[in-house]
Write an enzyme that holds these catalytic residues in place. Structure first.
Site, PDB file in Angstrom:
ATOM      1  N   LYS A 190       0.424  -1.156  -0.056  1.00 11.01           N
ATOM      2  CA  LYS A 190       0.229   0.345  -0.283  1.00 11.01           C
ATOM      3  C   LYS A 190       1.013   1.264   0.206  1.00 11.01           C
ATOM      4  O   LYS A 190       1.311   1.212   0.780  1.00 11.01           O
ATOM      5  CB  LYS A 190      -1.021  -0.235   1.200  1.00 11.01           C
ATOM      6  N   SER A 243       5.028   6.122  11.020  1.00  6.27           N
ATOM      7  CA  SER A 243       5.586   7.165  12.462  1.00  6.27           C
ATOM      8  C   SER A 243       5.457   5.750  13.072  1.00  6.27           C
ATOM      9  O   SER A 243       4.453   4.088  13.175  1.00  6.27           O
ATOM     10  CB  SER A 243       3.840   7.313  12.463  1.00  6.27           C
ATOM     11  N   THR A 244       5.548   5.975  14.919  1.00  6.15           N
ATOM     12  CA  THR A 244       5.127   5.108  15.491  1.00  6.15           C
ATOM     13  C   THR A 244       4.103   4.799  16.230  1.00  6.15           C
ATOM     14  O   THR A 244       3.621   3.881  16.265  1.00  6.15           O
ATOM     15  CB  THR A 244       5.974   5.614  17.180  1.00  6.15           C
ATOM     16  N   GLY A 247       2.384   2.149  13.913  1.00  5.24           N
ATOM     17  CA  GLY A 247       3.520   1.259  13.642  1.00  5.24           C
ATOM     18  C   GLY A 247       3.011   0.076  15.018  1.00  5.24           C
ATOM     19  O   GLY A 247       2.678  -1.027  14.741  1.00  5.24           O
ATOM     20  N   GLU A 264       9.770  -0.693  11.213  1.00  8.40           N
ATOM     21  CA  GLU A 264      10.563   1.130  10.806  1.00  8.40           C
ATOM     22  C   GLU A 264       9.870   2.227  10.774  1.00  8.40           C
ATOM     23  O   GLU A 264       8.786   2.642  10.686  1.00  8.40           O
ATOM     24  CB  GLU A 264      10.920   0.959   8.979  1.00  8.40           C
ATOM     25  N   CYS A 299      13.712  10.318   9.384  1.00  7.13           N
ATOM     26  CA  CYS A 299      13.325   9.536  10.015  1.00  7.13           C
ATOM     27  C   CYS A 299      14.762   8.828  11.045  1.00  7.13           C
ATOM     28  O   CYS A 299      14.587   9.118  12.417  1.00  7.13           O
ATOM     29  CB  CYS A 299      13.142   7.232   9.665  1.00  7.13           C
ATOM     30  N   GLU A 401       8.719  14.291  17.344  1.00  6.89           N
ATOM     31  CA  GLU A 401       9.209  13.869  16.176  1.00  6.89           C
ATOM     32  C   GLU A 401       8.468  15.022  15.212  1.00  6.89           C
ATOM     33  O   GLU A 401       7.721  14.974  15.299  1.00  6.89           O
ATOM     34  CB  GLU A 401       9.317  12.691  15.877  1.00  6.89           C
TER      35      GLU A 401
HETATM   36  P1  NAD Z   1       1.982   7.298   9.035  1.00  5.16           P
HETATM   37  O1  NAD Z   1       2.631   6.483  10.355  1.00  5.16           O
HETATM   38  O2  NAD Z   1       1.370   8.357   8.872  1.00  5.16           O
HETATM   39  O3  NAD Z   1       2.329   6.667   7.464  1.00  5.16           O
HETATM   40  C1  NAD Z   1       2.566   5.312   7.349  1.00  5.16           C
HETATM   41  C2  NAD Z   1       2.076   5.048   5.923  1.00  5.16           C
HETATM   42  O4  NAD Z   1       1.049   4.362   6.886  1.00  5.16           O
HETATM   43  C3  NAD Z   1       0.643   5.224   4.779  1.00  5.16           C
HETATM   44  O5  NAD Z   1       0.795   4.691   4.131  1.00  5.16           O
HETATM   45  C4  NAD Z   1      -0.268   5.867   5.867  1.00  5.16           C
HETATM   46  O6  NAD Z   1      -1.484   5.466   4.813  1.00  5.16           O
HETATM   47  C5  NAD Z   1      -0.159   4.526   6.687  1.00  5.16           C
HETATM   48  N1  NAD Z   1      -1.403   4.477   7.620  1.00  5.16           N
HETATM   49  C6  NAD Z   1      -1.835   5.495   8.712  1.00  5.16           C
HETATM   50  N2  NAD Z   1      -2.749   4.394   9.331  1.00  5.16           N
HETATM   51  C7  NAD Z   1      -3.214   3.506   8.918  1.00  5.16           C
HETATM   52  C8  NAD Z   1      -3.309   2.601   9.612  1.00  5.16           C
HETATM   53  N3  NAD Z   1      -4.279   2.668  10.946  1.00  5.16           N
HETATM   54  N4  NAD Z   1      -3.668   0.935   8.863  1.00  5.16           N
HETATM   55  C9  NAD Z   1      -2.228   0.952   8.537  1.00  5.16           C
HETATM   56  N5  NAD Z   1      -1.879   2.017   7.814  1.00  5.16           N
HETATM   57  C10 NAD Z   1      -1.411   2.857   8.349  1.00  5.16           C
HETATM   58  O7  NAD Z   1       3.530   8.097   8.973  1.00  5.16           O
HETATM   59  P2  NAD Z   1       3.946   9.064   7.745  1.00  5.16           P
HETATM   60  O8  NAD Z   1       3.716  10.187   8.237  1.00  5.16           O
HETATM   61  O9  NAD Z   1       3.679   8.723   6.238  1.00  5.16           O
HETATM   62  O10 NAD Z   1       4.864   9.237   7.615  1.00  5.16           O
HETATM   63  C11 NAD Z   1       6.698   9.708   8.656  1.00  5.16           C
HETATM   64  C12 NAD Z   1       6.938   8.887   9.515  1.00  5.16           C
HETATM   65  O11 NAD Z   1       7.640   7.721   9.518  1.00  5.16           O
HETATM   66  C13 NAD Z   1       7.759   9.249  10.267  1.00  5.16           C
HETATM   67  O12 NAD Z   1       7.206   8.840  11.690  1.00  5.16           O
HETATM   68  C14 NAD Z   1       8.836   8.741  10.091  1.00  5.16           C
HETATM   69  O13 NAD Z   1      10.369   8.684  11.386  1.00  5.16           O
HETATM   70  C15 NAD Z   1       8.944   7.093  10.037  1.00  5.16           C
HETATM   71  N6  NAD Z   1       9.532   6.279   8.922  1.00  5.16           N
HETATM   72  C16 NAD Z   1      10.517   5.645   9.274  1.00  5.16           C
HETATM   73  C17 NAD Z   1      11.497   5.518   8.715  1.00  5.16           C
HETATM   74  C18 NAD Z   1      12.372   3.888   9.284  1.00  5.16           C
HETATM   75  O14 NAD Z   1      13.009   3.850   7.951  1.00  5.16           O
HETATM   76  N7  NAD Z   1      12.386   4.069  10.122  1.00  5.16           N
HETATM   77  C19 NAD Z   1      11.592   5.825   7.192  1.00  5.16           C
HETATM   78  C20 NAD Z   1      11.284   6.028   6.846  1.00  5.16           C
HETATM   79  C21 NAD Z   1       9.359   7.421   7.282  1.00  5.16           C
END
Ligand code: NAD
Length: 501
Positions: A190, A243-244, A247, A264, A299, A401
């Protein structure tokens, strides 16, 4: 800091308005059954550049079913044939790097020259790297006793449900697709609602070399398509980057069915500058470690910079000086070092943090601040590099963050104390140490509670490293052979009686 006009649009071609894209399900390109769509906005100027289907349960069901069907033959192919398909993808992406990179910059605002081109090149390297590892999913023999032959096999898991964010969508998708497929799994990916186009364009190339259903790519919102995927009983493994908070939700869904998860997640990583490191190369390294060139939307951004009190003023001056040399502007403009934040929501969120810092008693704004309300930078989601000094590690701007170009500089005096402050966070993704003192550098690297610590460098992840977080920054590893084996295979023992007992 130089400002380029975001609205010149000298390069405007039809490529800059990619239009309607579809989802890849079972080898076909489809819209959502209920014909709902998500508009894709370009953060460089707020224009709508395209649209993708608003996929949900129906399309996720179809995609998981197609992936399960394809798994039967894909998982039993000789590994070298899977590796060959993945290497063919690498070769086919190579001539498309510029087009895909441009698409990524258009939709997520990362500067083409400093970010997206490198990210698209990484895609080629990553497919090539994992394609070459196809035959490395080896087992072991275990000398239990002379009457038994006991050996292990590395078997694929089944259908992988993968979810990626928008900040480096090409890199993060490729890091899931290539190891999972090489190991014999099939996938439903996705993409992020804010940046789906570049990954879907990449999927169009992948599909030329893969049997139908091996890779399926669904677009949609997290609460709809994302939830449908993480809760689907046909998914054997969840691999999530984001995001955490989300996650945690993915892990809960996995726990319901004891489905393994790789996560991640976010970070609030420390950079520690020792008193012997008051130098311009360190200031430039700290700037890179903070991922200013990706608007801090990384991240691994080293967003808490601990500077020894003896060099505090001088080092802050160097950092500010270095940041004044960078150009913020249109992501497609070759002269821009730093582009735009991905969306109005992120822009507002980052502005709120900047306001919070400005209202914090004792904090000083050494550079940047709230974005201008008029002029070229007001035409898109541009935020200039922002430096707060005199920050206390417990303040909101230093503990949450921000995911924007905002760095907090915190003074320190005692080595044990700075390590305590650096570790005083629920995150544990990355860390950076700056010093000429080898002992201090390594002592600190070992003491930091983080999955990846760099000493005297501030670069990005490299293939071959087993990258991943400690604490609430994640579970599992990516980027390496070991990551592929851990994340996308299960070890099975076979014990054979040799007939003499
Ligand atoms: P997010 O968690 O809001 O969204 C990430 C993905 O999850 C998107 O595709 C979103 O549609 C999906 N999502 C959202 N809610 C969901 C749910 N209830 N069930 C299933 N999927 C869902 O994060 P973001 O704002 O898109 O990205 C930024 C975050 O990602 C930051 O916290 C950043 O640190 C983290 N990040 C981590 C790494 C790593 O390698 N550790 C790399 C890149 C980004």
């Amino acid at each position: 800091m130089t400002i380029t006009r975001s609205q010149e649009h000298t390069n405007m071609t039809t490529e800059d308005t990619p239009g309607t894209e579809l989802m890849l399900v079972g080898g076909d390109w489809i819209a959502a059954a209920d014909d709902r769509w998500i508009d894709v906005e370009s953060p460089r100027d707020g224009s709508i550049i395209g649209r993708v289907p608003r996929g949900s349960t129906t399309e996720v069901e179809q995609a998981v079913s197609a992936a399960a069907t394809a798994y039967k033959s894909w998982s039993t192919l000789p590994p070298r044939e899977r590796g060959e398909a993945i290497r063919l993808i690498a070769a086919a992406v190579e001539p498309e790097i510029e087009r895909i990179a441009r698409l990524a910059s258009l939709e997520n605002g990362n500067a083409l020259r400093t970010q997206s081109r490198g990210e698209a090149r990484f895609v080629v390297d990553c497919f090539r790297y994992f394609g070459g590892l196809a035959q490395e999913a080896k087992g072991e023999t275990i000398p239990l006793n002379p009457g038994v032959l006991d050996y292990t096999r590395r078997e694929p898991l089944g259908v992988v449900g993968a979810i990626v964010p928008w900040n480096a969508p090409l890199m993060l998708s490729t890091l899931k697709i290539s190891p999972a497929l090489v190991a014999g799994n099939t996938m439903v990916l996705k993409v992020a609602e804010d940046a789906p186009l570049a990954v879907l364009a990449l999927a169009r190339i992948c599909q030329k070399f893969l049997p139908a259903g091996v890779l399926n790519v669904v677009s949609g919102y997290g609460e709809e398509a994302g939830e449908a995927l993480i809760n689907h009983p046909g998914v054997a493994k969840l691999s999530f980057t984001g995001s955490t908070a989300v996650g945690r939700r993915v892990m809960q869904a996995g726990a319901e069915r004891i489905t393994p998860v790789s996560l991640e997640l976010g970070g609030k990583s420390p950079q520690i500058v020792f008193p012997d490191a008051d130098a311009d190369w360190v200031a430039r390294g700290v700037m890179a470690g903070m991922r200013f060139f990706r608007q801090g939307q990384s991240c691994t951004a080293g967003s808490r910079v601990f500077v020894h009190e003896r060099i505090y003023d001088s080092f802050v001056a160097r950092l500010v000086e270095s940041l004044r040399t960078v150009t913020v502007g249109d992501p497609l403009d070759e002269s821009s070092d730093i582009g735009a934040l991905v969306s109005a929501t992120q822009y507002q969120r980052v502005c709120n943090y900047i306001e919070d810092g400005m209202n914090q008693d004792g904090a000083q704004l050494a550079l940047g601040g709230l974005p201008p309300s008029e002029g070229p930078l007001a035409e898109g989601y541009y935020v200039e590099p922002t430096v707060f000094t005199g920050v206390d590690n417990t303040w909101r701007i230093a503990s949450e963050e921000i995911f924007g170009p905002v760095v907090c500089v915190i003074p320190w005096r005692d080595e044990a104390d700075v390590v305590r402050m650096a570790n005083d966070t629920h995150y544990g993704l990355a860390g950076f140490v700056w010093t000429n003192d080898l002992g201090a550098g390594l002592r600190t690297a070992h003491a930091l509670e983080a999955g990846w610590v760099q000493v005297n460098q501030g670069g990005g992840q490299v293939l071959g490293q087993s990258y991943g977080g400690f604490k609430q920054s994640g579970i599992g590893r990516e980027f390496s052979l070991e990551g592929m084996l851990e994340s996308y295979t299960a070890r099975k023992h076979v014990s054979v009686g040799l007939g003499n007992n």
